[in-house]
Scaffold this active site. Structure first.
Site, PDB file in Angstrom:
ATOM      1  N   ASP A   1      57.294 -24.423  -9.714  1.00 22.36           N
ATOM      2  CA  ASP A   1      55.668 -24.361  -9.659  1.00 22.36           C
ATOM      3  C   ASP A   1      55.238 -25.227 -11.105  1.00 22.36           C
ATOM      4  O   ASP A   1      56.263 -25.651 -11.836  1.00 22.36           O
ATOM      5  CB  ASP A   1      55.066 -23.085  -9.395  1.00 22.36           C
ATOM      6  CG  ASP A   1      53.555 -23.243  -9.219  1.00 22.36           C
ATOM      7  OD1 ASP A   1      52.837 -24.358  -9.197  1.00 22.36           O
ATOM      8  OD2 ASP A   1      52.968 -22.155  -9.014  1.00 22.36           O
TER       9      ASP A   1
HETATM   10  C1  BGC Z   1      49.952 -23.644  -8.393  1.00 25.49           C
HETATM   11  C2  BGC Z   1      50.397 -24.100  -7.409  1.00 25.49           C
HETATM   12  C3  BGC Z   1      50.252 -25.535  -6.849  1.00 25.49           C
HETATM   13  C4  BGC Z   1      50.447 -26.407  -8.436  1.00 25.49           C
HETATM   14  C5  BGC Z   1      50.080 -27.854  -8.210  1.00 25.49           C
HETATM   15  C6  BGC Z   1      50.107 -24.214  -9.654  1.00 25.49           C
HETATM   16  O1  BGC Z   1      49.382 -24.035 -10.690  1.00 25.49           O
HETATM   17  O2  BGC Z   1      50.420 -22.378  -8.659  1.00 25.49           O
HETATM   18  O3  BGC Z   1      50.017 -23.235  -6.120  1.00 25.49           O
HETATM   19  O4  BGC Z   1      50.841 -26.079  -5.942  1.00 25.49           O
HETATM   20  O5  BGC Z   1      49.820 -25.646  -9.339  1.00 25.49           O
HETATM   21  O6  BGC Z   1      48.831 -28.245  -7.994  1.00 25.49           O
END
Ligand code: BGC
Length: 731
Positions: A284
């Site tokens: 993530d």
């Molecule tokens: C989130 C994810 C997301 C990623 C990209 C993160 O802050 O937890 O769910 O896919 O950002 O945008």
């Protein structure tokens, strides 16, 4: 270099498939695998690690980011969208760097790309996987036309604590419903063939147990047993895998002391070893670098090593793999083979058929909006019904529409609405006005803000309500009150909305309360004092139309809660498939309950009313007993006992009465949507397989134990008709 003529499937499945790994099921591997091998042989270490580097752009890649592409140091971008911009970036990637490898282009499509569908929690309220699959497919079609080839969805985290804002992004509290919805979305995004020009690679996230955050506080510690992990949090991931999901994203949280992004047991032993996952694993956002804040890595390089060792292939945003790992590989601390195993990324048509013309014709296509309206209609849950109020008949000459969310086009889109645009959205007021027609006067007052303390508008709203025959009062949360980093410590109506509601109720004008929220709200006062309540979540672009369809009776509500609605925050976490305890709640003092609030929820999981009524009868089992590998059919008769056509979601629950470890008091094991005319009866059938009766025993081995099981078929987790059968065989 000649351009790779390889299948899109390879894009999905190539990264992290080591040369020695078995080919992924169904992948066209012979050619691609050889080509990937020869490509790997020609890549420098930096180029390999570059393929594992995923960066976010701000609208367009910066000159510095494009320079990284030219040097082969970027594997993909996300938040880069639009046919023109994506083609431009792909053009650089496939012409300028030494190896001409196309980019992965990711985007979060949580509930749509441009056409905005209901939030996932609302989609789950439809209990209609075919509709949810179709919605994901529309998102894929629109995104692919804009050059996106990868989405960070579905979010399949089970959530049992509504304080956690991201409960909005998933399918709620139940592993079975969550699994059905996870698989539906994967099928919708990826289609039958990932090479198709309207398919995108899906990502099941966040692996794992992110929803178990202590106190519902986002990113917080999770400390659960392996049993809970396997039985509650993992099933939707497994279902996504079985549906062919191409990538998995690790979660921010730790589980019992080990952050997921550094959890080799989770990512390699379980996901790759036990489950045979062949796709790619992405971290993530900066979760590799965050291993330092977790306190399990003392430097960026150490964080990178831990993540790569755990089996995380792609580094989202941290830029640690490209920056810090080359030195570790050169000094022998990370074997080259580990890097090679993480680099398998090739693609045929880098533009994936995205053109500006196709994009223009695809985004917000009329049939996409039509589907959004249907899904939104199905997602609406009627929590409390007063047949003298709903549906709103043509006889009402004056309607008041009141509330801070009644005419807020930003709110209706909900959290994480992709490229959703408030200009495309229909607010409740607009939808009601459009439907009410000439003969009905629709008055509007905001009443108050959604989340501030000003009470000045309440008096006007009260005066307006007094002039109307019925007041539709739209209250709840704004879009930014749920989603990521949007946990709440209370579950009531924010700001002064409770005061507004009580003042409106005091007028004596009957109220239809429409709740807009990204989580269940503990609205005990309303449940007692307001005659009709509709849970509308955030329904996306078609909110107003869908709501009007239901309020005016053009559609009969059929949504059912995918999550328990508590009476009070103190009951949280509250979910239907809890354990019995040694002292189940009873009248006696020394039983498991509260002194100051009932044990029961305000509205149970699976619950939702209709303008008609349904009855259940004639429960039958195809066999009184089965073997541990057997299966049986449970059936019941559902009858529409009211005077309107309607759709019921009939639900099957099971309970294992005695086992070697404790089992939930009820567990959802199937559901069916049945559309019935007044007076019509239909037999609903559920196949129950031995696998659904099994669990992890004390040795953490999946097992089906002999013994008596009860089955329940009914309209919610709290009601139904009962039967029983036995599993026979050796323990
Ligand atoms: C989130 C994810 C997301 C990623 C990209 C993160 O802050 O937890 O769910 O896919 O950002 O945008």
């Amino acid at each position: 270099m000649t351009r790779m003529r390889l299948g899109h499937t390879v894009l999905a499945l190539s990264i992290a498939v080591g040369a020695s790994a078995a080919p992924p099921a169904g992948a066209q591997t012979a050619g691609p695998a050889r080509t990937i091998d020869s490509l790997l042989a020609r890549m420098t270490l930096e180029e390999k690690l570059g393929q594992l580097n995923l960066l976010s752009v701000n609208d367009r890649p910066s000159p510095a980011q494009l320079d990284l592409v030219r040097r082969g140091l970027v594997g993909g971008f996300f938040n880069l969208t639009g046919a023109a911009a994506t083609r431009e970036a792909q053009q650089v990637a496939v012409t300028e760097p030494r190896l001409h490898i196309p980019l992965l282009l990711g985007f979060d499509m949580i509930h749509g790309y441009r056409t905005t569908f209901p939030i996932p929690l609302a989609e789950a309220s439809t209990w209609d996987p075919a509709a949810v699959e179709a919605a994901a497919h529309v998102a894929a079609r629109e995104a692919a036309a804009a050059g996106v080839n990868w989405t960070f969805a579905p979010m399949v985290d089970i959530a049992r604590d509504p304080r956690w804002g991201r409960i909005a992004e998933g399918a709620g509290e139940d592993p079975y419903l969550g699994s059905v919805m996870a698989a539906a979305q994967v099928r919708g995004f990826q289609g039958a063939d990932l090479r198709a020009s309207d398919a995108v690679l899906a990502t099941a996230k966040h692996f794992a147990a992110y929803g178990g955050a202590e106190a519902g506080r986002d990113y917080n510690t999770v400390d659960i047993s392996e049993r809970t992990l396997r039985e509650t949090y993992l099933p939707p991931f497994r279902a996504a895998l079985d549906a062919g999901v191409g990538s998995i994203m690790t979660s921010f949280n730790e589980i019992a002391g080990v952050p997921s992004t550094a959890n080799r047991w989770l990512v390699t032993t379980l996901l790759r070893g036990e489950w045979k996952f062949r796709g790619m694993v992405v971290s993530d956002w900066t979760s590799i670098d965050e291993l330092r804040a977790h306190g399990v890595a003392g430097s960026r390089a150490e964080a990178g090593k831990r993540a790569l060792d755990a089996g995380v292939d792609m580094d989202m945003v941290s830029q640690i793999y490209v920056d810090d790992l080359p030195a570790l590989v050169r000094t022998g601390r990370i074997p080259v083979a580990t890097v090679d195993a993480a680099v398998r990324h090739v693609f045929d048509d880098p533009y994936h058929g995205a053109t500006v013309e196709r994009e223009r014709a695809t985004l917000l296509a009329p049939e996409h909006r039509e589907l959004a309206r249907r899904v939104a209609r199905e997602a609406i849950v009627l929590l409390k019904h007063d047949p003298t109020l709903l549906p709103l008949g043509a006889t009402r000459r004056t309607l008041a529409v009141i509330g801070p969310l009644a005419d807020d086009p930003v709110a209706v889109l909900g959290p994480w609405s992709g490229h959703g645009d408030p200009h495309d959205a229909v607010t409740p007021l607009q939808g009601i006005r459009a439907r009410a027609g000439e003969g009905t006067k629709v008055l509007y007052a905001r009443g108050s803000g959604a989340n501030d303390s000003a009470t000045a508008g309440i008096a006007d709203a009260v005066a307006l309500a007094r002039q109307a025959e019925v007041a539709v009062v739209v209250l709840g949360e704004t879009a930014d009150m749920s989603g990521e980093a949007a946990s709440r410590s209370t579950l009531g109506l924010p700001g002064v909305q409770q005061q507004l509601l009580e003042a409106l109720a005091g007028t004596g004008t009957p109220i239809v309360l429409v709740l807009m929220s990204g989580r269940p709200l503990a609205v005990a006062w309303a449940a007692e004092h307001v005659p009709a309540i509709v849970q509308a979540w955030f329904l996306g672009d078609e909110t107003g139309h869908a709501l009007a369809d239901v309020l005016f009776g053009d559609a009969n509500p059929s949504g059912k809660l995918p999550v328990t609605v508590p009476r009070a925050l103190g009951q949280v976490p509250i979910y239907y498939n809890h354990k019995s305890t040694g002292r189940p709640p009873a009248a006696e003092k020394y039983t498991s309950k509260y002194l100051d609030v009932a044990m029961t929820p305000l509205y149970p999981f699976g619950y939702g009313l209709s303008y008609t009524t349904f009855s259940y009868s004639d429960l039958r089992l195809s066999a009184p007993r089965i073997g541990p590998a057997g299966s049986l059919t449970v059936s019941a008769l559902v009858t529409n006992t009211g005077s309107r056509e309607g759709t019921e979601v009939a639900q099957l629950y099971i309970r294992d009465e005695v086992a070697s470890v404790t089992r939930p008091v009820k567990a959802l094991a199937g559901f069916r949507r049945v559309a019935l005319r007044p007076g019509e009866a239909q037999k609903v059938e559920f196949a129950l397989t031995a696998r659904q009766l099994g669990f992890y025993n004390q040795a953490m081995r999946f097992t089906v134990e002999p013994g008596r099981f009860r089955v329940f078929v009914g309209p919610s987790s709290a009601e139904g008709i009962e039967g029983a059968f036995e599993v026979v065989g050796n323990r």
